[in-house]
Motif scaffolding. Sequence first.
Motif, PDB file in Angstrom:
ATOM      1  N   GLN A 180       0.958  -1.187  -0.049  1.00  0.00           N
ATOM      2  CA  GLN A 180      -0.068  -0.013   0.163  1.00  0.00           C
ATOM      3  C   GLN A 180       0.890   1.371  -0.081  1.00  0.00           C
ATOM      4  N   VAL A 181       0.695   2.262  -1.176  1.00  0.00           N
ATOM      5  CA  VAL A 181       1.425   3.254  -0.837  1.00  0.00           C
ATOM      6  C   VAL A 181       0.807   4.615  -0.076  1.00  0.00           C
ATOM      7  N   GLN A 182       1.900   5.076   0.645  1.00  0.00           N
ATOM      8  CA  GLN A 182       1.333   6.294   1.376  1.00  0.00           C
ATOM      9  C   GLN A 182       2.481   7.214   1.236  1.00  0.00           C
ATOM     10  N   LEU A 183       1.843   8.632   1.055  1.00  0.00           N
ATOM     11  CA  LEU A 183       3.045   9.719   0.903  1.00  0.00           C
ATOM     12  C   LEU A 183       2.706  10.447   2.354  1.00  0.00           C
ATOM     13  N   VAL A 184       3.871  10.644   2.934  1.00  0.00           N
ATOM     14  CA  VAL A 184       3.829  11.204   4.173  1.00  0.00           C
ATOM     15  C   VAL A 184       4.491  12.736   4.246  1.00  0.00           C
ATOM     16  N   GLU A 185       3.894  13.846   4.534  1.00  0.00           N
ATOM     17  CA  GLU A 185       4.824  14.942   4.458  1.00  0.00           C
ATOM     18  C   GLU A 185       5.065  15.410   5.859  1.00  0.00           C
ATOM     19  N   SER A 186       6.134  16.223   6.141  1.00  0.00           N
ATOM     20  CA  SER A 186       6.546  16.798   7.450  1.00  0.00           C
ATOM     21  C   SER A 186       7.411  17.932   6.998  1.00  0.00           C
ATOM     22  N   GLY A 187       7.485  18.941   8.248  1.00  0.00           N
ATOM     23  CA  GLY A 187       8.073  20.007   8.067  1.00  0.00           C
ATOM     24  C   GLY A 187       7.615  21.262   8.177  1.00  0.00           C
ATOM     25  N   GLY A 188       6.073  21.270   7.985  1.00  0.00           N
ATOM     26  CA  GLY A 188       5.533  22.395   7.858  1.00  0.00           C
ATOM     27  C   GLY A 188       5.660  22.905   9.335  1.00  0.00           C
ATOM     28  N   GLY A 189       4.935  24.295   9.411  1.00  0.00           N
ATOM     29  CA  GLY A 189       4.747  25.016  10.603  1.00  0.00           C
ATOM     30  C   GLY A 189       4.681  26.408  10.269  1.00  0.00           C
ATOM     31  N   TRP A 190       5.073  27.116  11.323  1.00  0.00           N
ATOM     32  CA  TRP A 190       4.945  28.816  11.357  1.00  0.00           C
ATOM     33  C   TRP A 190       6.339  29.262  11.173  1.00  0.00           C
ATOM     34  N   VAL A 191       6.521  30.376  10.429  1.00  0.00           N
ATOM     35  CA  VAL A 191       7.844  30.875  10.392  1.00  0.00           C
ATOM     36  C   VAL A 191       7.422  32.453   9.879  1.00  0.00           C
ATOM     37  N   GLN A 192       8.513  33.254  10.315  1.00  0.00           N
ATOM     38  CA  GLN A 192       8.275  34.703   9.844  1.00  0.00           C
ATOM     39  C   GLN A 192       8.640  35.008   8.750  1.00  0.00           C
ATOM     40  N   PRO A 193       8.193  36.145   7.839  1.00  0.00           N
ATOM     41  CA  PRO A 193       8.574  36.353   6.575  1.00  0.00           C
ATOM     42  C   PRO A 193      10.071  36.476   6.694  1.00  0.00           C
ATOM     43  N   GLY A 194      10.501  36.099   5.357  1.00  0.00           N
ATOM     44  CA  GLY A 194      12.134  35.690   5.242  1.00  0.00           C
ATOM     45  C   GLY A 194      12.698  34.597   5.856  1.00  0.00           C
ATOM     46  N   GLY A 195      11.980  34.028   6.393  1.00  0.00           N
ATOM     47  CA  GLY A 195      12.275  32.653   6.921  1.00  0.00           C
ATOM     48  C   GLY A 195      12.528  31.405   5.974  1.00  0.00           C
ATOM     49  N   SER A 196      12.965  30.316   6.576  1.00  0.00           N
ATOM     50  CA  SER A 196      13.257  29.218   5.697  1.00  0.00           C
ATOM     51  C   SER A 196      12.363  27.803   6.515  1.00  0.00           C
ATOM     52  N   LEU A 197      12.072  27.095   5.556  1.00  0.00           N
ATOM     53  CA  LEU A 197      11.374  25.751   6.101  1.00  0.00           C
ATOM     54  C   LEU A 197      11.876  24.679   5.005  1.00  0.00           C
ATOM     55  N   ARG A 198      11.942  23.560   5.528  1.00  0.00           N
ATOM     56  CA  ARG A 198      12.263  22.495   4.723  1.00  0.00           C
ATOM     57  C   ARG A 198      10.972  21.365   4.800  1.00  0.00           C
ATOM     58  N   LEU A 199      10.348  21.082   3.551  1.00  0.00           N
ATOM     59  CA  LEU A 199       9.316  19.892   3.603  1.00  0.00           C
ATOM     60  C   LEU A 199      10.038  18.476   3.252  1.00  0.00           C
ATOM     61  N   SER A 200       9.511  17.606   3.839  1.00  0.00           N
ATOM     62  CA  SER A 200       9.892  16.202   3.202  1.00  0.00           C
ATOM     63  C   SER A 200       8.663  15.316   3.007  1.00  0.00           C
ATOM     64  N   CYS A 201       9.008  14.435   2.096  1.00  0.00           N
ATOM     65  CA  CYS A 201       7.650  13.751   1.872  1.00  0.00           C
ATOM     66  C   CYS A 201       8.361  12.214   1.817  1.00  0.00           C
ATOM     67  N   ALA A 202       7.911  11.460   2.540  1.00  0.00           N
ATOM     68  CA  ALA A 202       8.350   9.944   2.470  1.00  0.00           C
ATOM     69  C   ALA A 202       7.480   9.253   1.827  1.00  0.00           C
ATOM     70  N   ALA A 203       7.983   8.641   0.697  1.00  0.00           N
ATOM     71  CA  ALA A 203       7.095   7.672  -0.166  1.00  0.00           C
ATOM     72  C   ALA A 203       7.072   6.320   0.234  1.00  0.00           C
ATOM     73  N   ASN A 204       6.068   5.993   1.081  1.00  0.00           N
ATOM     74  CA  ASN A 204       6.109   4.442   1.695  1.00  0.00           C
ATOM     75  C   ASN A 204       5.386   3.602   0.697  1.00  0.00           C
ATOM     76  N   GLY A 205       6.087   2.494   0.277  1.00  0.00           N
ATOM     77  CA  GLY A 205       5.498   1.597  -0.418  1.00  0.00           C
ATOM     78  C   GLY A 205       5.531   1.760  -2.038  1.00  0.00           C
ATOM     79  N   LEU A 206       6.069   3.007  -2.504  1.00  0.00           N
ATOM     80  CA  LEU A 206       5.989   3.328  -3.757  1.00  0.00           C
ATOM     81  C   LEU A 206       7.385   2.788  -4.583  1.00  0.00           C
ATOM     82  N   ASP A 207       6.895   2.559  -5.871  1.00  0.00           N
ATOM     83  CA  ASP A 207       8.087   2.377  -6.526  1.00  0.00           C
ATOM     84  C   ASP A 207       8.793   3.503  -6.980  1.00  0.00           C
TER      85      ASP A 207
END
Length: 114
Positions: free
Chosen positions: A1-28
Amino acid sequence: QVQLVESGGGWVQPGGSLRLSCAANGLDFTFYDMNWYRQAPGKQRELVAHVSKYGPSDHSDAVRGRFTASRDNAKKMAYLQMSSLKPEDTAVYYCNANGSYVYWGQGTQVTVSS
């Protein structure tokens, strides 16, 4: 079973940085293009970045030069590095896998405000 799981979101001030990740479980993983979409309140979902299964990436005009999409085939992970964030980047960000089938993650909220 394929599941895409995002993480890394949140609150940040203007000018800031974030990194989002996506784990692709069960995906070819190597057979799929990986995309990042976002949807702001009251707006349609829009494509933000695309990473081909062959490697090359592209970004929308709204984020080009500030966001960088990438992938790690060995880890079955997709990433969206976001810098110089603006309030108009506030949205729910979705990971998408596009190939023989289309899969979506559940989304992760990014809020940019002071």
